[in-house]
Design an enzyme around this catalytic site. Structure first.
Site, mmCIF file in Angstrom:
data_model
loop_
_atom_site.group_PDB
_atom_site.id
_atom_site.type_symbol
_atom_site.label_atom_id
_atom_site.label_comp_id
_atom_site.label_asym_id
_atom_site.label_seq_id
_atom_site.Cartn_x
_atom_site.Cartn_y
_atom_site.Cartn_z
ATOM 1 N N CYS A 167 36.328 84.661 50.825
ATOM 2 C CA CYS A 167 36.011 83.386 50.193
ATOM 3 C C CYS A 167 35.316 83.575 48.846
ATOM 4 O O CYS A 167 34.557 84.516 48.658
ATOM 5 C CB CYS A 167 35.091 82.560 51.091
ATOM 6 N N CYS A 168 35.622 82.668 47.906
ATOM 7 C CA CYS A 168 34.937 82.610 46.620
ATOM 8 C C CYS A 168 35.080 83.920 45.846
ATOM 9 O O CYS A 168 36.174 84.307 45.480
ATOM 10 C CB CYS A 168 33.470 82.244 46.859
ATOM 11 N N ILE A 169 33.996 84.652 45.613
ATOM 12 C CA ILE A 169 34.028 85.880 44.827
ATOM 13 C C ILE A 169 34.381 87.115 45.668
ATOM 14 O O ILE A 169 34.732 88.161 45.133
ATOM 15 C CB ILE A 169 32.652 86.110 44.136
ATOM 16 N N PRO A 171 36.959 88.190 47.248
ATOM 17 C CA PRO A 171 38.224 88.922 47.099
ATOM 18 C C PRO A 171 38.110 90.182 46.239
ATOM 19 O O PRO A 171 38.937 91.087 46.357
ATOM 20 C CB PRO A 171 39.149 87.883 46.457
#
Length: 236
Positions: A167-169, A171
């Site tokens: 999620c969000c950053i 990855p």
């Protein structure tokens, strides 16, 4: 391969379950609940886990009948942020596992104890902790290092063919440790502020990952299935 909030993840989750399709179908007919690990990075968006994201993940997993166990690395935070000012708190130090326990209500274990044998999937909520405590991405960018336990977990789940939610950053973690991984942070252009962190897509490419442009998908199903509401999902 990347799947986002849809049937592909459901299929992968069900295939990963020893009991077959029924073991991942979140209805009264399932044979056993999905066992999902959630990896936290502290408590607070600017120096740890984004609490809203973690809460949303936990709520949806609970509605889906999943058995959840939370983990965090037993390490010192990069720094502590005074969230009322948005500035570092000088001469203050906190432990990632201890802080993450606030979100987990104390039911948390060291990341060193997380194994693929005990879980069907793993999810990493966002927040700057992913880029500061689970890795050094916030400081070193494409030259960042990833916490060794985080790297082990990602590689082990990927090798086992089990779903990884990012999620969000977060990855960027997979982009760094899984060569050629396909992930998404949404769009690659800001589009007037609609995608404020679009620049991260370029960083993912620099890390050796492949960025997939994806739209936001919002759904409110009456009969909830585990595969929905994951923002980014990495699959083999």
């Amino acid at each position: 391969m990347l799947a986002s909030c849809g049937p592909a993840l459901c299929t992968a989750l069900r295939r990963a379950a020893p009991g077959g399709l029924a073991s991942f179908h979140c209805s009264a007919r399932r044979h056993r609940a999905a066992r999902v690990a959630v990896v936290l990075s502290g408590c607070g968006v600017y120096d740890g886990t984004e609490i809203h994201e973690a809460s949303a993940i936990l709520v949806h997993l609970s509605r889906g009948g999943a058995e959840v166990q939370m983990y965090a690395p037993d390490v010192t935070q990069m720094h502590v942020i005074d969230h009322s000012k948005g500035q570092p708190a000088e001469a203050e130090s906190r432990n990632v596992l201890v802080e993450s326990a606030r979100i987990a209500r104390g039911k948390i274990a060291s990341l060193a104890k997380l194994t693929t044998a005990d879980h069907d999937a793993v999810i990493f909520p966002g927040g700057f902790g992913a880029a500061k405590n689970l890795s050094t991405f916030a400081v070193d960018g494409k030259d960042c290092k990833v916490n060794r336990e985080v790297e082990r977990v990602l590689k082990d789940f990927h090798k086992a063919g089990k779903p990884i939610g990012l999620c969000c950053i977060s990855p960027v973690l997979a982009a760094k440790v899984l060569s050629g991984a396909e992930v998404t942070v949404g769009h690659e252009e800001e589009e007037g502020g609609k995608w404020p962190y679009a620049g991260t897509a370029g960083a993912i490419k620099e890390l050796g990952g492949k960025h997939c442009v994806k739209e936001v998908t919002i759904s409110f199903p009456v009969n909830f299935h585990v595969e929905r509401h994951f923002s980014n999902v990495l699959l083999q």
